[in-house]
Design a protein around this motif. Structure first.
Motif, PDB file in Angstrom:
ATOM      1  N   VAL A  20       0.856  -1.183   0.000  1.00 59.79           N
ATOM      2  CA  VAL A  20       0.000   0.000   0.000  1.00 59.79           C
ATOM      3  C   VAL A  20       0.895   1.236   0.000  1.00 59.79           C
ATOM      4  N   PRO A  21       0.703   2.157  -0.960  1.00 57.25           N
ATOM      5  CA  PRO A  21       1.526   3.363  -0.970  1.00 57.25           C
ATOM      6  C   PRO A  21       1.494   4.070   0.384  1.00 57.25           C
ATOM      7  N   GLY A  22       2.679   4.463   0.850  1.00 55.87           N
ATOM      8  CA  GLY A  22       2.819   5.129   2.138  1.00 55.87           C
ATOM      9  C   GLY A  22       3.148   4.190   3.282  1.00 55.87           C
ATOM     10  N   GLU A  23       2.917   2.895   3.107  1.00 54.78           N
ATOM     11  CA  GLU A  23       3.235   1.921   4.151  1.00 54.78           C
ATOM     12  C   GLU A  23       4.555   1.227   3.834  1.00 54.78           C
ATOM     13  N   THR A  24       5.321   0.942   4.873  1.00 58.59           N
ATOM     14  CA  THR A  24       6.596   0.265   4.666  1.00 58.59           C
ATOM     15  C   THR A  24       6.376  -1.223   4.401  1.00 58.59           C
ATOM     16  N   ALA A  25       7.342  -1.798   3.698  1.00 62.53           N
ATOM     17  CA  ALA A  25       7.281  -3.222   3.380  1.00 62.53           C
ATOM     18  C   ALA A  25       8.695  -3.801   3.447  1.00 62.53           C
ATOM     19  N   LEU A  26       8.760  -5.089   3.672  1.00 62.61           N
ATOM     20  CA  LEU A  26      10.033  -5.794   3.758  1.00 62.61           C
ATOM     21  C   LEU A  26      10.001  -6.952   2.769  1.00 62.61           C
ATOM     22  N   ALA A  27      11.027  -7.015   1.925  1.00 63.30           N
ATOM     23  CA  ALA A  27      11.140  -8.109   0.961  1.00 63.30           C
ATOM     24  C   ALA A  27      12.528  -8.728   1.102  1.00 63.30           C
ATOM     25  N   PHE A  28      12.647  -9.979   0.683  1.00 64.64           N
ATOM     26  CA  PHE A  28      13.928 -10.678   0.740  1.00 64.64           C
ATOM     27  C   PHE A  28      14.276 -11.207  -0.638  1.00 64.64           C
ATOM     28  N   TYR A  29      15.536 -11.089  -0.976  1.00 64.53           N
ATOM     29  CA  TYR A  29      16.065 -11.630  -2.220  1.00 64.53           C
ATOM     30  C   TYR A  29      17.078 -12.706  -1.866  1.00 64.53           C
ATOM     31  N   LYS A  30      16.988 -13.820  -2.550  1.00 66.33           N
ATOM     32  CA  LYS A  30      17.884 -14.946  -2.291  1.00 66.33           C
ATOM     33  C   LYS A  30      19.087 -14.841  -3.217  1.00 66.33           C
ATOM     34  N   ALA A  31      20.282 -15.028  -2.642  1.00 61.01           N
ATOM     35  CA  ALA A  31      21.511 -15.045  -3.424  1.00 61.01           C
ATOM     36  C   ALA A  31      22.314 -16.274  -3.021  1.00 61.01           C
ATOM     37  N   LYS A  32      22.950 -16.880  -4.009  1.00 62.88           N
ATOM     38  CA  LYS A  32      23.763 -18.063  -3.742  1.00 62.88           C
ATOM     39  C   LYS A  32      25.091 -17.924  -4.466  1.00 62.88           C
ATOM     40  N   ASN A  33      26.154 -18.272  -3.760  1.00 64.92           N
ATOM     41  CA  ASN A  33      27.475 -18.337  -4.356  1.00 64.92           C
ATOM     42  C   ASN A  33      27.716 -19.795  -4.759  1.00 64.92           C
ATOM     43  N   PRO A  61      31.899 -19.712  -0.050  1.00 64.15           N
ATOM     44  CA  PRO A  61      31.660 -20.776  -1.025  1.00 64.15           C
ATOM     45  C   PRO A  61      30.373 -21.554  -0.720  1.00 64.15           C
ATOM     46  N   GLN A  62      29.538 -21.718  -1.723  1.00 67.35           N
ATOM     47  CA  GLN A  62      28.275 -22.462  -1.643  1.00 67.35           C
ATOM     48  C   GLN A  62      27.250 -21.849  -0.672  1.00 67.35           C
ATOM     49  N   GLU A  63      27.516 -20.671  -0.171  1.00 73.83           N
ATOM     50  CA  GLU A  63      26.594 -20.037   0.772  1.00 73.83           C
ATOM     51  C   GLU A  63      25.370 -19.490   0.039  1.00 73.83           C
ATOM     52  N   GLU A  64      24.218 -19.633   0.684  1.00 71.63           N
ATOM     53  CA  GLU A  64      22.959 -19.076   0.183  1.00 71.63           C
ATOM     54  C   GLU A  64      22.377 -18.216   1.288  1.00 71.63           C
ATOM     55  N   VAL A  65      22.013 -16.991   0.961  1.00 67.24           N
ATOM     56  CA  VAL A  65      21.495 -16.065   1.964  1.00 67.24           C
ATOM     57  C   VAL A  65      20.240 -15.375   1.453  1.00 67.24           C
ATOM     58  N   ASP A  66      19.410 -14.943   2.392  1.00 72.40           N
ATOM     59  CA  ASP A  66      18.273 -14.084   2.101  1.00 72.40           C
ATOM     60  C   ASP A  66      18.687 -12.664   2.465  1.00 72.40           C
ATOM     61  N   MET A  67      18.598 -11.767   1.497  1.00 77.42           N
ATOM     62  CA  MET A  67      19.036 -10.390   1.704  1.00 77.42           C
ATOM     63  C   MET A  67      17.816  -9.473   1.726  1.00 77.42           C
ATOM     64  N   PRO A  68      17.676  -8.670   2.795  1.00 84.21           N
ATOM     65  CA  PRO A  68      16.474  -7.847   2.968  1.00 84.21           C
ATOM     66  C   PRO A  68      16.553  -6.473   2.307  1.00 84.21           C
ATOM     67  N   VAL A  69      15.396  -5.997   1.910  1.00 84.70           N
ATOM     68  CA  VAL A  69      15.232  -4.606   1.493  1.00 84.70           C
ATOM     69  C   VAL A  69      13.945  -4.093   2.153  1.00 84.70           C
ATOM     70  N   PHE A  70      14.085  -2.981   2.866  1.00 87.95           N
ATOM     71  CA  PHE A  70      12.987  -2.337   3.581  1.00 87.95           C
ATOM     72  C   PHE A  70      12.653  -1.079   2.781  1.00 87.95           C
ATOM     73  N   PHE A  71      11.401  -0.923   2.351  1.00 91.69           N
ATOM     74  CA  PHE A  71      11.066   0.137   1.406  1.00 91.69           C
ATOM     75  C   PHE A  71       9.629   0.604   1.580  1.00 91.69           C
ATOM     76  N   TYR A  72       9.306   1.668   0.837  1.00 90.21           N
ATOM     77  CA  TYR A  72       7.909   2.101   0.723  1.00 90.21           C
ATOM     78  C   TYR A  72       7.699   2.778  -0.625  1.00 90.21           C
ATOM     79  N   ILE A  73       6.464   2.803  -1.048  1.00 92.90           N
ATOM     80  CA  ILE A  73       6.057   3.541  -2.241  1.00 92.90           C
ATOM     81  C   ILE A  73       5.498   4.874  -1.768  1.00 92.90           C
ATOM     82  N   ASP A  74       6.045   5.954  -2.287  1.00 93.97           N
ATOM     83  CA  ASP A  74       5.608   7.293  -1.895  1.00 93.97           C
ATOM     84  C   ASP A  74       4.100   7.422  -2.103  1.00 93.97           C
TER      85      ASP A  74
END
Length: 102
Positions: A2-15, A53-66
């Motif tokens: 919802v515009p104006g509300e903060t949100a948290l998403a995760f992106y998975k990355a693997k080496n 090496p071989q590590e997989e992580v969830d990387m967060p991004v905290f954001f909002y839509i103006d």
């Protein structure tokens, strides 16, 4: 989101390699015109990331839509905004400049 509300998403990355990698990320917002309304508060992309090496992580991004997004007539038909990242290996010893500063 919802515009104006903060949100948290995760992106998975693997080496998938057998050596540690230090990487950086760039982001893209689609549709392009919606990018001006996308605001990152906290993001893994602000700093280099080390993946072992071989590590997989969830990387967060905290954001909002103006909230002004809803008042922009060019955004009237936009009901989906896609945020994507490109993660690539940083060049060893290279320091990244701070955006907007010389």
């Amino acid at each position: 989101v919802v515009p104006g509300e903060t949100a948290l998403a995760f992106y998975k990355a693997k080496n998938p390699t057998d050596k540690p990698i230090i990487g950086i990320s760039t982001y893209n917002v689609i549709p392009f015109e919606a990018g001006q309304y996308f605001n990152k508060i906290q993001c893994f992309c602000f700093e280099e990331q080390r993946l072992n090496p071989q590590e997989e992580v969830d990387m967060p991004v905290f954001f909002y839509i103006d909230p002004d997004f809803v008042d922009d007539p060019k955004m009237a038909k936009v009901d989906l905004i896609t945020l994507s990242y490109t993660f690539f290996e940083a060049k060893e010893g290279q320091k990244l400049p701070l955006p907007g500063y010389q």
